[in-house]
Design a protein around this motif. Sequence first.
Motif, PDB file in Angstrom:
ATOM      1  N   THR A  89       0.823  -1.205   0.000  1.00 53.94           N
ATOM      2  CA  THR A  89       0.000   0.000   0.000  1.00 53.94           C
ATOM      3  C   THR A  89       0.860   1.261   0.000  1.00 53.94           C
ATOM      4  OG1 THR A  89      -1.772  -1.134   1.178  1.00 53.94           O
ATOM      5  CG2 THR A  89      -1.779   1.261   1.301  1.00 53.94           C
ATOM      6  N   PHE A  90       2.100   1.131   0.513  1.00 55.35           N
ATOM      7  CA  PHE A  90       2.985   2.287   0.643  1.00 55.35           C
ATOM      8  C   PHE A  90       4.032   2.344  -0.475  1.00 55.35           C
ATOM      9  CE2 PHE A  90       1.027   1.633   4.676  1.00 55.35           C
ATOM     10  CZ  PHE A  90       0.904   2.883   5.256  1.00 55.35           C
ATOM     11  N   SER A  91       3.801   1.641  -1.558  1.00 55.60           N
ATOM     12  CA  SER A  91       4.713   1.680  -2.705  1.00 55.60           C
ATOM     13  C   SER A  91       4.611   3.029  -3.411  1.00 55.60           C
ATOM     14  CB  SER A  91       4.367   0.552  -3.684  1.00 55.60           C
ATOM     15  OG  SER A  91       4.613  -0.705  -3.088  1.00 55.60           O
ATOM     16  N   PRO A  92       5.669   3.449  -4.116  1.00 57.44           N
ATOM     17  CA  PRO A  92       6.918   2.728  -4.359  1.00 57.44           C
ATOM     18  C   PRO A  92       7.925   2.894  -3.220  1.00 57.44           C
ATOM     19  CG  PRO A  92       6.935   4.809  -5.551  1.00 57.44           C
ATOM     20  CD  PRO A  92       5.579   4.713  -4.896  1.00 57.44           C
ATOM     21  N   TRP A  93       8.718   1.844  -3.003  1.00 56.89           N
ATOM     22  CA  TRP A  93       9.758   1.841  -1.981  1.00 56.89           C
ATOM     23  C   TRP A  93      11.093   2.153  -2.669  1.00 56.89           C
ATOM     24  CZ3 TRP A  93       9.212   0.894   3.313  1.00 56.89           C
ATOM     25  CH2 TRP A  93       7.910   0.561   3.724  1.00 56.89           C
ATOM     26  N   ARG A  94      11.668   3.293  -2.329  1.00 58.96           N
ATOM     27  CA  ARG A  94      12.866   3.742  -3.036  1.00 58.96           C
ATOM     28  C   ARG A  94      14.165   3.524  -2.255  1.00 58.96           C
ATOM     29  NH1 ARG A  94      11.494   6.159  -7.701  1.00 58.96           N
ATOM     30  NH2 ARG A  94       9.363   6.945  -7.914  1.00 58.96           N
ATOM     31  N   LYS A  95      14.135   3.622  -0.924  1.00 56.34           N
ATOM     32  CA  LYS A  95      15.376   3.509  -0.139  1.00 56.34           C
ATOM     33  C   LYS A  95      15.307   2.292   0.763  1.00 56.34           C
ATOM     34  CE  LYS A  95      16.876   7.288  -1.996  1.00 56.34           C
ATOM     35  NZ  LYS A  95      17.116   8.551  -1.283  1.00 56.34           N
ATOM     36  N   GLY A  96      16.399   1.562   0.856  1.00 57.31           N
ATOM     37  CA  GLY A  96      16.467   0.342   1.655  1.00 57.31           C
ATOM     38  C   GLY A  96      17.792  -0.356   1.392  1.00 57.31           C
ATOM     39  N   PRO A  97      17.888  -1.653   1.627  1.00 60.30           N
ATOM     40  CA  PRO A  97      16.827  -2.670   1.738  1.00 60.30           C
ATOM     41  C   PRO A  97      16.361  -2.918   3.174  1.00 60.30           C
ATOM     42  CG  PRO A  97      18.960  -3.733   1.539  1.00 60.30           C
ATOM     43  CD  PRO A  97      19.224  -2.255   1.445  1.00 60.30           C
ATOM     44  N   TYR A  98      15.165  -3.526   3.261  1.00 62.63           N
ATOM     45  CA  TYR A  98      14.572  -3.906   4.537  1.00 62.63           C
ATOM     46  C   TYR A  98      14.158  -5.376   4.498  1.00 62.63           C
ATOM     47  CZ  TYR A  98      13.960   1.108   5.522  1.00 62.63           C
ATOM     48  OH  TYR A  98      14.158   2.448   5.739  1.00 62.63           O
ATOM     49  N   ASP A  99      14.191  -5.989   5.678  1.00 65.39           N
ATOM     50  CA  ASP A  99      13.606  -7.313   5.895  1.00 65.39           C
ATOM     51  C   ASP A  99      12.649  -7.146   7.066  1.00 65.39           C
ATOM     52  OD1 ASP A  99      12.956  -9.842   6.825  1.00 65.39           O
ATOM     53  OD2 ASP A  99      14.928 -10.693   6.455  1.00 65.39           O
ATOM     54  N   LEU A 100      11.360  -7.112   6.779  1.00 61.89           N
ATOM     55  CA  LEU A 100      10.345  -6.874   7.798  1.00 61.89           C
ATOM     56  C   LEU A 100       9.568  -8.160   8.033  1.00 61.89           C
ATOM     57  CD1 LEU A 100       9.069  -3.376   6.583  1.00 61.89           C
ATOM     58  CD2 LEU A 100      10.933  -3.888   8.190  1.00 61.89           C
ATOM     59  N   PHE A 101       9.847  -8.807   9.141  1.00 59.61           N
ATOM     60  CA  PHE A 101       9.194 -10.054   9.517  1.00 59.61           C
ATOM     61  C   PHE A 101       9.308 -11.095   8.407  1.00 59.61           C
ATOM     62  CE2 PHE A 101       7.534  -6.831  12.254  1.00 59.61           C
ATOM     63  CZ  PHE A 101       7.450  -7.454  13.501  1.00 59.61           C
ATOM     64  N   GLY A 102      10.503 -11.164   7.821  1.00 57.26           N
ATOM     65  CA  GLY A 102      10.773 -12.155   6.787  1.00 57.26           C
ATOM     66  C   GLY A 102      10.354 -11.742   5.392  1.00 57.26           C
ATOM     67  N   ILE A 103       9.794 -10.539   5.256  1.00 55.83           N
ATOM     68  CA  ILE A 103       9.386 -10.035   3.943  1.00 55.83           C
ATOM     69  C   ILE A 103      10.493  -9.131   3.425  1.00 55.83           C
ATOM     70  CG2 ILE A 103       7.696  -8.668   2.671  1.00 55.83           C
ATOM     71  CD1 ILE A 103       5.664  -9.449   4.896  1.00 55.83           C
ATOM     72  N   ASP A 104      11.078  -9.520   2.310  1.00 60.27           N
ATOM     73  CA  ASP A 104      12.180  -8.772   1.702  1.00 60.27           C
ATOM     74  C   ASP A 104      11.641  -7.593   0.908  1.00 60.27           C
ATOM     75  OD1 ASP A 104      14.786  -9.310   2.157  1.00 60.27           O
ATOM     76  OD2 ASP A 104      14.960 -10.878   0.647  1.00 60.27           O
ATOM     77  N   ILE A 105      12.010  -6.377   1.280  1.00 54.38           N
ATOM     78  CA  ILE A 105      11.642  -5.203   0.490  1.00 54.38           C
ATOM     79  C   ILE A 105      12.863  -4.798  -0.330  1.00 54.38           C
ATOM     80  CG2 ILE A 105      10.832  -2.823   0.524  1.00 54.38           C
ATOM     81  CD1 ILE A 105       9.294  -3.376   2.996  1.00 54.38           C
ATOM     82  N   ASN A 106      12.825  -5.179  -1.588  1.00 55.77           N
ATOM     83  CA  ASN A 106      13.930  -4.918  -2.510  1.00 55.77           C
ATOM     84  C   ASN A 106      13.703  -3.548  -3.145  1.00 55.77           C
ATOM     85  OD1 ASN A 106      16.181  -5.245  -4.141  1.00 55.77           O
ATOM     86  ND2 ASN A 106      15.087  -6.460  -5.675  1.00 55.77           N
ATOM     87  N   THR A 107      14.282  -2.524  -2.534  1.00 57.17           N
ATOM     88  CA  THR A 107      13.997  -1.145  -2.905  1.00 57.17           C
ATOM     89  C   THR A 107      14.736  -0.735  -4.172  1.00 57.17           C
ATOM     90  OG1 THR A 107      15.736  -0.503  -1.345  1.00 57.17           O
ATOM     91  CG2 THR A 107      13.476  -0.412  -0.558  1.00 57.17           C
ATOM     92  N   GLU A 108      14.294   0.404  -4.737  1.00 55.18           N
ATOM     93  CA  GLU A 108      14.930   0.913  -5.959  1.00 55.18           C
ATOM     94  C   GLU A 108      16.418   1.147  -5.751  1.00 55.18           C
ATOM     95  OE1 GLU A 108      14.652   4.668  -9.119  1.00 55.18           O
ATOM     96  OE2 GLU A 108      13.777   4.858  -7.123  1.00 55.18           O
ATOM     97  N   TRP A 109      16.772   1.775  -4.650  1.00 53.96           N
ATOM     98  CA  TRP A 109      18.172   2.094  -4.352  1.00 53.96           C
ATOM     99  C   TRP A 109      18.764   1.058  -3.407  1.00 53.96           C
ATOM    100  CZ3 TRP A 109      21.539   5.850  -6.026  1.00 53.96           C
ATOM    101  CH2 TRP A 109      21.002   6.894  -6.809  1.00 53.96           C
TER     102      TRP A 109
END
Length: 323
Positions: free
Chosen positions: A86-106
């Motif tokens: 719901t909060f896309s696009p994700w530009r800065k990271g990366p994050y691992d939130l409770f096992g969910i990989d957020i592969n960000t643009e940067w």
Amino acid sequence: MIDYQILYQTLRDHGADAWADILPEQLQSAFNPTRHGQLTRWLQAIDDLPELSLSQRVFNEDTVKIGTASDLGDISREQLTTVLKTFSPWRKGPYDLFGIDINTEWRSDWKWNRLKAHISPLKKRLVLDVGCGNGYHGWRMLGAGADLVVGIDPLMLNVMQFHLIRKLAGDVRHFVLPMGIEQIPNGLKAFDTVFSMGVLYHRRSPIDHLLELKDCLRPGGELILESLVVDGGPNEVLLPEHRYAHMRNVWFIPSCEALQGWLKRCGFSNIRLIDVTVTSTEEQRNTDWMDFKSLKDFLDPNDPNLTLEGHPAPKRAIFIAEK
């Protein structure tokens, strides 16, 4: 909503009463739902998330990790993924939130790794991160021992991504505020370290921006400045006529020598150039979490050393300087 009392008190402890006095009103105004059409929906999505027990919070590795898959409890992986999307696009990271990989643009960790060995230790420091995006580097600053990190960014989606991550992370001494540096009172002189990364070339007056950054630093404080640069001597500055790599709001891109001269003219000392790196399409790219066009789409298809407009392709420099 986040409880800002620790932030207010820390600012006062560091002599920044002028900001602590007006910040509650600034935040109330910024979070007025009438100012952004999506704000009510975003805040509700964050509020609806259950409180989750954490088995880990990792801020000192390339991927910021909060929780594990086994910590999810009353919310399924699919439900949390839907909220995060719901909060896309994700530009800065990366994050691992409770096992969910957020592969960000940067790959923002690449930038952090280029500078982390060169800056003064952040342990127990009060840190300001100007143009912080969703706060990725702020988490890394906490991981490096900062006492408290204040990020500012005028884009509400970035601020809401941070609020979401902070809700999952629990109570931490890290805040991202929906504002620009011009809303910080003049003469604050409160922060031990100030970061400005990827901001200078978006400012119509880069000299004023450098002076604003200096004004936020205590005497002896440290500035970490990252900017687009071009090749050339002390008087070389690119002023794009229209766009630069598809971006409309790019004003001045100096050479490293020119930028060093600007820092010196603004009164900074012990100025060091610690890194110059051409931005690659591996560091900035589109992903499942940012599926719009990215760097490869803004380079000349026949010559990746040029942007679509014929300017030199993005190259970034990192400077460290002292007040």
